[in-house]
Design a protein around this motif. Sequence first.
Motif, PDB file in Angstrom:
ATOM      1  N   PHE A 111       0.812  -1.221   0.000  1.00 63.89           N
ATOM      2  CA  PHE A 111       0.000   0.000   0.000  1.00 63.89           C
ATOM      3  C   PHE A 111       0.848   1.275   0.000  1.00 63.89           C
ATOM      4  CE2 PHE A 111      -0.437   2.657   3.815  1.00 63.89           C
ATOM      5  CZ  PHE A 111       0.443   2.034   4.675  1.00 63.89           C
ATOM      6  N   LYS A 112       2.127   1.174   0.367  1.00 64.20           N
ATOM      7  CA  LYS A 112       2.939   2.387   0.412  1.00 64.20           C
ATOM      8  C   LYS A 112       3.085   3.027  -0.971  1.00 64.20           C
ATOM      9  CE  LYS A 112       5.197   1.645   4.784  1.00 64.20           C
ATOM     10  NZ  LYS A 112       4.603   0.344   5.175  1.00 64.20           N
ATOM     11  N   ASP A 143      10.611  -3.183   2.597  1.00 65.45           N
ATOM     12  CA  ASP A 143       9.410  -2.625   1.993  1.00 65.45           C
ATOM     13  C   ASP A 143       9.419  -1.167   1.559  1.00 65.45           C
ATOM     14  OD1 ASP A 143       7.277  -4.042   1.323  1.00 65.45           O
ATOM     15  OD2 ASP A 143       6.054  -3.379   3.022  1.00 65.45           O
ATOM     16  N   ALA A 256       1.081   0.233  12.075  1.00 68.60           N
ATOM     17  CA  ALA A 256       2.407   0.285  12.686  1.00 68.60           C
ATOM     18  C   ALA A 256       2.712   1.725  13.079  1.00 68.60           C
ATOM     19  CB  ALA A 256       3.453  -0.248  11.721  1.00 68.60           C
ATOM     20  N   ASN A 257       3.046   2.551  12.093  1.00 65.49           N
ATOM     21  CA  ASN A 257       3.340   3.955  12.394  1.00 65.49           C
ATOM     22  C   ASN A 257       2.088   4.823  12.500  1.00 65.49           C
ATOM     23  OD1 ASN A 257       6.067   4.436  12.880  1.00 65.49           O
ATOM     24  ND2 ASN A 257       6.550   3.979  10.752  1.00 65.49           N
ATOM     25  N   PHE A 258       0.925   4.241  12.295  1.00 67.24           N
ATOM     26  CA  PHE A 258      -0.348   4.947  12.445  1.00 67.24           C
ATOM     27  C   PHE A 258      -0.606   5.941  11.311  1.00 67.24           C
ATOM     28  CE2 PHE A 258      -3.667   7.397  14.801  1.00 67.24           C
ATOM     29  CZ  PHE A 258      -4.378   6.347  15.341  1.00 67.24           C
ATOM     30  N   GLY A 259       0.173   5.838  10.217  1.00 64.41           N
ATOM     31  CA  GLY A 259      -0.038   6.762   9.113  1.00 64.41           C
ATOM     32  C   GLY A 259      -1.301   6.414   8.332  1.00 64.41           C
ATOM     33  N   ASP A 260      -1.452   5.130   8.035  1.00 65.94           N
ATOM     34  CA  ASP A 260      -2.577   4.696   7.214  1.00 65.94           C
ATOM     35  C   ASP A 260      -3.897   4.980   7.936  1.00 65.94           C
ATOM     36  OD1 ASP A 260      -3.990   3.565   5.188  1.00 65.94           O
ATOM     37  OD2 ASP A 260      -3.201   1.535   5.436  1.00 65.94           O
ATOM     38  N   SER A 308       6.629  -5.529   8.119  1.00 67.78           N
ATOM     39  CA  SER A 308       6.392  -4.103   7.857  1.00 67.78           C
ATOM     40  C   SER A 308       5.608  -3.450   8.991  1.00 67.78           C
ATOM     41  CB  SER A 308       5.645  -3.920   6.542  1.00 67.78           C
ATOM     42  OG  SER A 308       6.417  -4.438   5.489  1.00 67.78           O
ATOM     43  N   THR A 410      -3.042  -4.590   2.858  1.00 65.29           N
ATOM     44  CA  THR A 410      -1.911  -3.680   2.667  1.00 65.29           C
ATOM     45  C   THR A 410      -0.773  -4.267   1.836  1.00 65.29           C
ATOM     46  OG1 THR A 410      -1.113  -4.355   4.849  1.00 65.29           O
ATOM     47  CG2 THR A 410      -2.365  -2.300   4.731  1.00 65.29           C
TER      48      THR A 410
HETATM   49  C1  LIG Z   1       3.794   0.129   6.321  1.00 63.64           C
HETATM   50  C2  LIG Z   1       2.864  -1.043   6.331  1.00 63.64           C
HETATM   51  C3  LIG Z   1       1.828  -1.169   7.286  1.00 63.64           C
HETATM   52  C4  LIG Z   1       1.618  -0.180   8.422  1.00 63.64           C
HETATM   53  O1  LIG Z   1       1.176   1.081   8.010  1.00 63.64           O
HETATM   54  P1  LIG Z   1       1.341   2.349   8.969  1.00 63.64           P
HETATM   55  O2  LIG Z   1       0.949   3.522   8.144  1.00 63.64           O
HETATM   56  O3  LIG Z   1       2.789   2.389   9.367  1.00 63.64           O
HETATM   57  O4  LIG Z   1       0.454   2.144  10.145  1.00 63.64           O
HETATM   58  C5  LIG Z   1       0.974  -2.260   7.177  1.00 63.64           C
HETATM   59  N1  LIG Z   1       1.138  -3.195   6.214  1.00 63.64           N
HETATM   60  C6  LIG Z   1       2.120  -3.104   5.287  1.00 63.64           C
HETATM   61  C7  LIG Z   1       2.250  -4.169   4.257  1.00 63.64           C
HETATM   62  C8  LIG Z   1       3.009  -2.023   5.300  1.00 63.64           C
HETATM   63  O5  LIG Z   1       3.989  -1.957   4.377  1.00 63.64           O
END
Ligand SMILES: *Cc1c(COP(=O)(O)O)cnc(C)c1O
Length: 464
Positions: A111-112, A143, A256-260, A308, A410
Amino acid sequence: MRYISTRGQAPALNFEDVVLTGLATDGGLYVPETIPQFSAEEIASWAGLSYTEIAYKVMHAFIGDEIPADTLKAMIEDTYSTFKHDAVTPLKQLDSNHYLLELFHGPTLAFKDVALQMLGRLLDHFLGKRNEHAVIMGATSGDTGSAAIEGCKPCEHVDIFILHPYNRVSEVQRRQMTTVLADNVFNIAVEGNFDDCQAIVKASFNNQGFLGGNTRLVAVNSINWARIMAQIVYYFVSAVAVGAPHRKVSFSVPSANFGDIFAGYMAYKMGLPVNQFVVATNANDILHRVISKNDFSKQPLLHTLSPSMDIVVSSNFERLLFDLYDNDGAAVEDLLNRFNNEPVQIEQTRWDNARKLFDSLSVDDATTIDVIKEAFERTGELLDPHTATGYRAAEVCNRDQSVPMITLATAHPAKFEDAVIKAGFAQGAPLPPHMADLLEREERYTVLPADAAAIQQYVVENKR
Ligand SMILES: *Cc1c(COP(=O)(O)O)cnc(C)c1O
């Protein structure tokens, strides 16, 4: 549109400067001074629009007239033409009210890409306008590095140098970076571990003078506001597809980082009717602990099947705190300073407010494997291990079965073979057709010692 820092001390900036700056000078993250609003009528009128049409409406609200309409539209079209699905982020129905939002049809299958494809083009646009040049340096264990490389590949004014630990990245992850043979892409295999790579990047940011001239050094982490902005789009697109704003929608997000998930929260603040946000974590559960029991504290890093999401601190959580504390930068700064040294709690009434919307679950590796098996049996979908955490959390935390629940997928399962094989799919998941020859493609990378001076010299000699 003006942007302010979550710590309240840095100068307000316009969109262009926020994109080029990243972290604010007071250590905070930039957020919009006022949040753009969409009425229910307006959101309703988006039914039937394409991904890129909705993307323009959302992004324009944050960019204003800093990019001419035609230019922004062309940039968005170009960005999402790199996705291998006409819907860009297709929605799949799993059962009567549970949907999977596939965010992995971009160049690196995660998803990045949604944000980094756009960020690369935004950087290039603003740098070109200023006649400036940027060098991006980043360290990766997989990733983010490949998504950043793919995002910068088309840039004329950006060179990208990504450090990975030599022989310590999986072959698929490495090849996604090293087979991009563009003039402005440089992969450095560092004779050391991931921490060495990170330390070298950090040292370079502390000594930017080594670059000389009008070249600026830019980071590729998830604190850049433009990444959040690009991610807000698919919350609107998917919610409208299942009936918003006439009905509420819920989301479950592997985090993880709470961005999404913060992008989802922004969509809610902009007017999208959301019933519930479910935060899914792996065993690195700082977000689950703060949401479920108001324990905001660091724990040692664990290596899991969903790498990730392996983090200690969730950097974008600061943006939610700023909102919960009614934009009181001093209070956020105080809380985070204390958090650096000891476990802290969010003020009770503010935490209660967050709980009206947020639930959470931590999913360990054994459960992740079970979920991959079970989801395949029940729906025919092979989930990647990150998505599997979201799928389980959506089921466990669901507050109202009559509200559509959208779980964000993701990553593509082919990227994270370990978990898929452990779940009983001995062959792993096949790479999609456009990536099928990845293991045969020509690679290019340079092996260098874990020495900041040597790597900085390489950057200076090779940047355009
Ligand atoms: C980065 C990532 C996440 C976490 O997203 P955040 O924005 O950091 O919360 C989840 N799944 C995948 C596959 C990612 O690459």
